[in-house]
Scaffold this motif. Sequence first.
Motif, PDB file in Angstrom:
ATOM      1  N   ASP A  56       1.448  10.128 -10.919  1.00 52.39           N
ATOM      2  CA  ASP A  56       1.972   8.910 -10.284  1.00 52.39           C
ATOM      3  C   ASP A  56       2.532   9.277  -8.913  1.00 52.39           C
ATOM      4  O   ASP A  56       3.736   9.423  -8.696  1.00 52.39           O
ATOM      5  CB  ASP A  56       3.059   8.283 -11.157  1.00 52.39           C
ATOM      6  N   ILE A  70      -1.732  -0.558  -3.644  1.00 50.41           N
ATOM      7  CA  ILE A  70      -1.059  -0.310  -4.926  1.00 50.41           C
ATOM      8  C   ILE A  70      -0.628  -1.652  -5.512  1.00 50.41           C
ATOM      9  O   ILE A  70      -0.126  -2.506  -4.782  1.00 50.41           O
ATOM     10  CB  ILE A  70       0.160   0.636  -4.811  1.00 50.41           C
ATOM     11  N   THR A 125       7.893   7.952  -3.434  1.00 52.38           N
ATOM     12  CA  THR A 125       9.070   7.089  -3.293  1.00 52.38           C
ATOM     13  C   THR A 125      10.349   7.917  -3.391  1.00 52.38           C
ATOM     14  O   THR A 125      11.266   7.766  -2.569  1.00 52.38           O
ATOM     15  CB  THR A 125       9.069   6.010  -4.396  1.00 52.38           C
ATOM     16  N   THR A 144       0.878  -1.182   0.000  1.00 54.26           N
ATOM     17  CA  THR A 144       0.000   0.000   0.000  1.00 54.26           C
ATOM     18  C   THR A 144       0.907   1.220   0.000  1.00 54.26           C
ATOM     19  O   THR A 144       2.110   1.107   0.208  1.00 54.26           O
ATOM     20  CB  THR A 144      -0.873   0.072   1.275  1.00 54.26           C
ATOM     21  N   THR A 145       0.317   2.398  -0.173  1.00 52.73           N
ATOM     22  CA  THR A 145       1.073   3.622   0.076  1.00 52.73           C
ATOM     23  C   THR A 145       1.233   3.748   1.588  1.00 52.73           C
ATOM     24  O   THR A 145       0.603   3.001   2.351  1.00 52.73           O
ATOM     25  CB  THR A 145       0.325   4.866  -0.431  1.00 52.73           C
ATOM     26  N   SER A 197       6.799   2.406 -12.502  1.00 50.80           N
ATOM     27  CA  SER A 197       6.198   3.750 -12.588  1.00 50.80           C
ATOM     28  C   SER A 197       5.097   3.742 -13.632  1.00 50.80           C
ATOM     29  O   SER A 197       5.153   2.968 -14.596  1.00 50.80           O
ATOM     30  CB  SER A 197       7.225   4.792 -13.043  1.00 50.80           C
ATOM     31  N   HIS A 228      -3.313   3.210   0.944  1.00 48.99           N
ATOM     32  CA  HIS A 228      -4.064   2.891  -0.278  1.00 48.99           C
ATOM     33  C   HIS A 228      -3.424   1.725  -0.994  1.00 48.99           C
ATOM     34  O   HIS A 228      -2.192   1.718  -1.161  1.00 48.99           O
ATOM     35  CB  HIS A 228      -4.079   4.103  -1.228  1.00 48.99           C
ATOM     36  N   VAL A 287       2.785   7.585  -6.330  1.00 48.93           N
ATOM     37  CA  VAL A 287       3.641   6.555  -5.695  1.00 48.93           C
ATOM     38  C   VAL A 287       5.089   6.801  -6.080  1.00 48.93           C
ATOM     39  O   VAL A 287       5.997   6.763  -5.242  1.00 48.93           O
ATOM     40  CB  VAL A 287       3.191   5.139  -6.111  1.00 48.93           C
ATOM     41  N   ASP A 329       1.830  -2.493  -7.701  1.00 52.48           N
ATOM     42  CA  ASP A 329       3.243  -2.836  -7.838  1.00 52.48           C
ATOM     43  C   ASP A 329       4.104  -1.588  -7.610  1.00 52.48           C
ATOM     44  O   ASP A 329       4.114  -0.681  -8.449  1.00 52.48           O
ATOM     45  CB  ASP A 329       3.491  -3.393  -9.258  1.00 52.48           C
ATOM     46  N   PRO A 330       4.812  -1.520  -6.478  1.00 53.57           N
ATOM     47  CA  PRO A 330       5.615  -0.323  -6.202  1.00 53.57           C
ATOM     48  C   PRO A 330       6.915  -0.305  -6.986  1.00 53.57           C
ATOM     49  O   PRO A 330       7.749   0.568  -6.779  1.00 53.57           O
ATOM     50  CB  PRO A 330       5.897  -0.442  -4.702  1.00 53.57           C
TER      51      PRO A 330
END
Length: 491
Positions: A36, A14, A42, A7-8, A20, A12, A38, A16-17
């Motif tokens: 984006d 996600i 990051t 998750t974030t 991009s 939330h 995330v 696939d961290p």
Amino acid sequence: MSNPKFTTAEGHPIPDPSVSLTLPTIGGGGITTLGDTVLLETLAHFNRERIPERVVHAKASGAWGEFEVTNDISKYTSAKFLNGVGKKTPVLWRLSTTAGERGAADTVRDVRGFAVKFFTEEGNHDIVGNHIPVFFVRDPIRFPSLNRSHKRDPATNRPDWTMFWDFHVNQPESVHALMHLFGSRTVPDSIRRITGFGVHTFKLVAADGKIRYCKFHFKPTAGVTSWSSHDATRMAGVNPDFHGQDLWDAIARGEYPAWKLYLQVMEPEQAENYGRALFDITKVWSHKDFPLIEVGQMTLNKNPENYFAEIEQAAFSPANMVPGIAMTPDPMLQARMFAYADAARYRLGVNYTQLPPNRAICPVFAPFERDGYGTITRNYGGEPNYVRSTLSTGRVSQQAVYNTPITERIERNAILAQNEIQVDDDDYIQPRKFWIRVMDDNEKRLWIANVVETLETVPPQLRDAVAAMFSNVDARIGEALTAKARNNAHI
Ligand code: HEM
């Protein structure tokens, strides 16, 4: 938690961290978008990962453990964690080199910091000591200069023996600590077999109010062992993190390192005529006159789960003392009682006491200290945020809160004596005894070789000054340094 879904940091989901979001472009590649978040988070978090490292003692290893009382010393101190044979108290231990930065090698010749936090029912008690019994300076205003002279030259950005010796020959009260620094114990082969000293004189206060002076000593149950200078230097290149690995692996194997804690205790009547060594950390107390009294055993039995969270964020301070142990008029101790909390506020933020490695395990009620960055507690809810409130749920103790009773005459005299801390022969007596009585011929030979090595690139007049300084300890040291230096082809 098995197989957690990413998750974030706000929770939330996600998918696939590691990928991009990109808008495909003609001819391949892709354009990332501000949408984006995330990716943005990051990168933004990565940019903020570093916090200021400790200005000294930055490179370290640490572990959790337990302290157990093995001897009844209740006649000396009311401190609850030291009372009751069999009583156990959780501890956090951090062992550091002094001069090197966070990534520096473990096995270099240096004084090790030996810091223990006892999580007691009366608040945290910290012993923030070193692995040798004496220190280089006795006036706190010289502490920053001492450390700069052991760190990096402002122009070349390299450690430099010229500035090291330039500092020390001009303030020779460091001579006793230098005798230790160039001996074998400052290149330990394992931090599991290293001594620890509180160094300062502290006060013990018994339940009946009686005051005594004391020094703290930790001795490893496995004995003390060292490298040769050559092996230590080699290991610094082969595995700069050797000591940390040795500690970690031993604890993981269930070989728990342990130390016995001892006290030297001085009665006020003895202190009356003891002279300067009472509150001067360039001096030790004679073990013959003040024999070690066993207190208990510290055993380290748990590696940190996360180094940054538990060891880097740890904040020790000599000001953290429980009732029954108190400060003395040693000016170094007084200055340190300011410096560490101040450093922690800078390094970790104003609410560093709420971080897991620093959090007291006893009830804490300090509603007069609240808010500020990073508040993670209830922040005392609706408690009045001013003192002397009749609406507060807290109670004001009728007892004198600051447990630092003063034995008037001794401490006033000590403060007067501190105004005249010129170096005189008194400062050479203990180093001389150390040289003559403690070191054997082999250790003396190695000591000379260790010092000569540092003089290779030092200007001639400074080399002479170093030889002259150690001649005050014993003329033969000065002669040996001069002769060796002359015979050395590099010089
Ligand atoms: C670390 C100041 C003398 C042992 C530190 C730090 C400061 C400091 C600012 C970094 C603290 C942090 O960022 O959390 C001073 C001053 C001194 C002094 C101003 C004298 C006036 C001493 C002495 C000893 C000592 C005499 C040993 C007896 C240590 C240790 C650490 C340390 C063990 C590392 C603590 C840890 O593991 O976090 N000192 N220091 N210092 N100092 Fe001192």
